[in-house]
Design an enzyme around this catalytic site. Structure first.
Site, mmCIF file in Angstrom:
data_model
loop_
_atom_site.group_PDB
_atom_site.id
_atom_site.type_symbol
_atom_site.label_atom_id
_atom_site.label_comp_id
_atom_site.label_asym_id
_atom_site.label_seq_id
_atom_site.Cartn_x
_atom_site.Cartn_y
_atom_site.Cartn_z
ATOM 1 C CG MET A 71 62.408 6.525 61.154
ATOM 2 S SD MET A 71 63.564 6.792 62.684
ATOM 3 C CE MET A 71 65.214 7.229 61.713
ATOM 4 C CB CYS A 72 60.311 10.118 65.134
ATOM 5 S SG CYS A 72 59.382 11.363 63.856
#
Length: 634
Positions: free
Chosen positions: A1-2
């Site tokens: 996740m970013c």
């Protein structure tokens, strides 16, 4: 996740330094492990790209990634199927490798048609001066856009915020397909054209997802110098799920279950359904497909492979890698039981149970004195540990404790960390105004406030680890949060489904379920991704796995729910039968209770609100205090 972001300006002036810093601060909370920024500038436009990574898979890969041609890629997603990603590989690198090999726009749409899993992305093609971006079919990853009235500039980002001095604020990028912008053409013409490649059903052109409503919505909220149009080549992405089975029952199909449940629902009532061979087979298939979805989401994580099981058992500081938003209800219980199948037995599982202080107690405490957020949390939590029954004995706490005991019976060798997360009124108000408010936006209803705040506090994981002997302070370090979103929408779990069925019948219920899944990206998922991601954690949604949705879509409605049966039985009937097969009994018969009511956050501050009302509490943040509240161009 970013946390991913891209700022584009068509003027000769520089992008605002203050905006960049404010945006970076918010994005970095989502990706605390690695950050990187790159800029591109020519005489026609300027671009600023920013990526912040939460490392979960393969080698740590800073974003944006760039190739020798100057193309750049920002990826906020997980590839769980469709595109081959080996266990030791990083999906950002794999996706960029395939993108770099694409020879045409058709190749790009084909690639994203194949991906199974949640994603949002931004892709810059330097040679063509094109910017691609979009979200997955269900919108499981947030992506917002903002178009500035000053100098024709725009921004894409995982998280936004209020921007004063303009009528066009942040909006969610619709999960309607992927978009392409020709930056050179936009610079020359002074007009940005969003070319949409929409999702299209694999069953044929007649099932093309209706774009008219989306187009009308976009055009209404876009400034005059921005428009959205279909792509020139009529390209589309193939929908990753089969269409919903809209079949109506034949006369001989019994949908009236009154003869099976004349009294209160019992274990024996459910067992009667399982004596039917067809039903039992459907239940077993559902367990298998959902179990596989959970497995993908709990095993794609870095774990210490050097420790032997005996060494792990001796490690007193062993931490959980996976946490579950846990109410003790049917959704979270089934997910916990399936997670137990696949997570190494020596690894604890965190069960995050949130409760908000009872209204009268909160009122009394508010009259005493105002204290800062951290102090309020410490004092209210200590009080809860001393006397939790008095202050935080909300419905979800009661069912959560009961669910814990049931899980301990089903899997006694597992360490189940039951985390009691207690929130006072003061802490809620303080952190809503300072942090949560801008995460919920652009959504703005009372329901968004209640659920957004409840999910933020729950996923933060700061509470009390409660055992039979004691309660001690605990901070969950799990990077992955499993949530049950999608079960109610597909299995007729909401009270409005029962009303719909009772007043208009099965055909109308089918249409309601179709509508629920169609709007889940804008109603739930972007908000929850922003809220959970703010803690540097990743939300994962097993009930929205493409194979799970396709399986449920393939079944006729009466095999998934039977709303002639009473509450606690008829809604989500298929899931209840699955729970029974997994050894869960008491939780299989619990009626649906929405998170905002089970945690007691709803009406904590105002009793006369409707869930659909605009929520004034989400506008508490002074605009001048927001670093994001500055125009892109100064």
């Amino acid at each position: 996740m970013c946390g991913i972001g891209c700022l584009v300006s068509f003027s000769v002036e520089h992008l605002s330094k203050d905006l960049k810093e404010g945006l970076l601060s918010n994005l970095k909370r989502r990706g605390p492990d690695c950050s990187k920024q790159l800029s591109r500038s020519n005489t026609h436009y300027q671009c600023f790209f920013s990526g912040h990574v939460l490392h979960l898979r393969g080698a740590v890969t800073a974003q944006p990634v760039e190739d020798e041609r100057g193309d750049m890629f920002l990826w906020n997603g997980e590839v769980f199927g469709g595109v081959q990603v080996e266990a030791e590989e990083n999906d950002t690198q794999v996706m960029f490798h395939f993108l770099s090999a694409c020879k045409s726009d058709s190749d790009i749409t084909s690639l994203f048609s194949e991906v199974r899993g949640p994603w949002s992305f931004i892709y810059y093609q330097a040679s063509r001066h094109c910017l691609w971006f979009g979200r997955d079919f269900f919108g499981r990853r947030s992506l917002l856009w903002h178009f500035s009235d000053l100098h024709g500039s725009f921004c894409l980002a995982s998280v936004g915020g209020q921007i004063p001095g303009g009528t066009h604020l942040w909006q969610e990028v619709p999960a309607s397909g992927i978009f392409r912008i020709d930056l050179m053409s936009a610079s020359v013409s002074g007009h940005v054209v969003l070319r949409l490649c929409p999702w299209r059903s694999v069953s044929g052109a007649h099932a093309l997802r209706d774009q008219s409503g989306t187009m009308a919505y976009l055009k209404a909220d876009l400034p005059p110098w921005v428009s959205v149009e279909a792509n020139e080549a009529s390209l589309y992405l193939r929908e990753p799920v089969v269409p919903l089975n809209m079949m109506s029952p034949q006369a001989q199909v019994a949908v009236d279950g009154s003869g099976l449940a004349s009294g209160p629902p019992t274990k024996e009532t459910l067992q009667a359904f399982l004596r039917d061979g067809h039903t039992k087979q459907a239940v077993q298939q559902f367990i298998e497909v959902l179990s596989t979805a959970v497995k993908k989401r709990v095993l794609c994580l870095p774990r210490d492979k050097n420790m032997t099981p005996s060494e792990v058992f001796q490690a007193s500081d062993k931490k959980a890698n996976v946490a579950i938003l846990f109410s003790g209800g049917i959704d979270s219980m089934v997910l916990a039981a399936l997670a137990d199948r696949h997570i190494p037995l020596e690894e604890p599982i965190d069960l995050l149970n949130v409760a908000f202080m009872m209204r009268e107690t909160a009122s009394d405490q508010r009259k005493e004195k105002q204290k800062n957020c951290s102090k309020n949390f410490s004092e209210s939590a200590n009080a809860a540990a001393a006397n939790p029954e008095k202050q935080f004995n909300v419905p979800d706490r009661i069912t959560g404790r009961a669910g814990l005991k049931e899980l301990q019976t089903v899997s006694p060798s597992r360490i189940w960390n039951f985390i009691e997360i207690n929130v006072s009124l003061e802490e809620l108000q303080e952190l809503r105004s300072s942090r949560i408010c801008h995460l919920i936006q652009p959504l703005d209803t009372v329901l968004d406030d209640s659920i957004g705040c409840a999910v933020w506090f729950a996923s933060r994981g700061a509470g009390w680890l409660v055992t039979q002997d004691e309660a001690q302070p605990y901070q969950s370090t799990a990077k992955v949060i499993i949530t049950g979103i999608g079960a109610d929408e597909q299995l007729a779990g909401y009270s409005r489904h029962r009303v719909c069925f009772q007043t208009r019948g099965l055909e109308a219920l089918n249409k309601e379920i179709k509508m629920e899944i169609g709007r889940i990206s804008s109603r739930n998922l972007g908000r929850d991704d922003r809220v959970i991601g703010d803690h540097g954690k990743e939300a994962r949604f097993p009930f929205l796995d493409e194979n799970v949705v396709s399986f449920l879509n393939s079944l006729p409605i009466w095999e998934k729910a039977n709303l002639t049966l009473p509450r606690g039985l008829g809604e989500k009937l298929l899931l209840r039968l699955a729970a029974l097969e997994l050894g869960l009994t008491a939780s299989a018969l619990l009626p649906k209770r929405a998170m905002q009511f089970g945690s007691r956050i709803a009406k904590m501050e105002k009793k006369n609100e409707k869930s659909s009302d605009k929520c004034g509490r989400l506008q508490l943040v002074p605009l001048e205090n927001l670093s994001l509240g500055k125009e892109i161009i100064q």
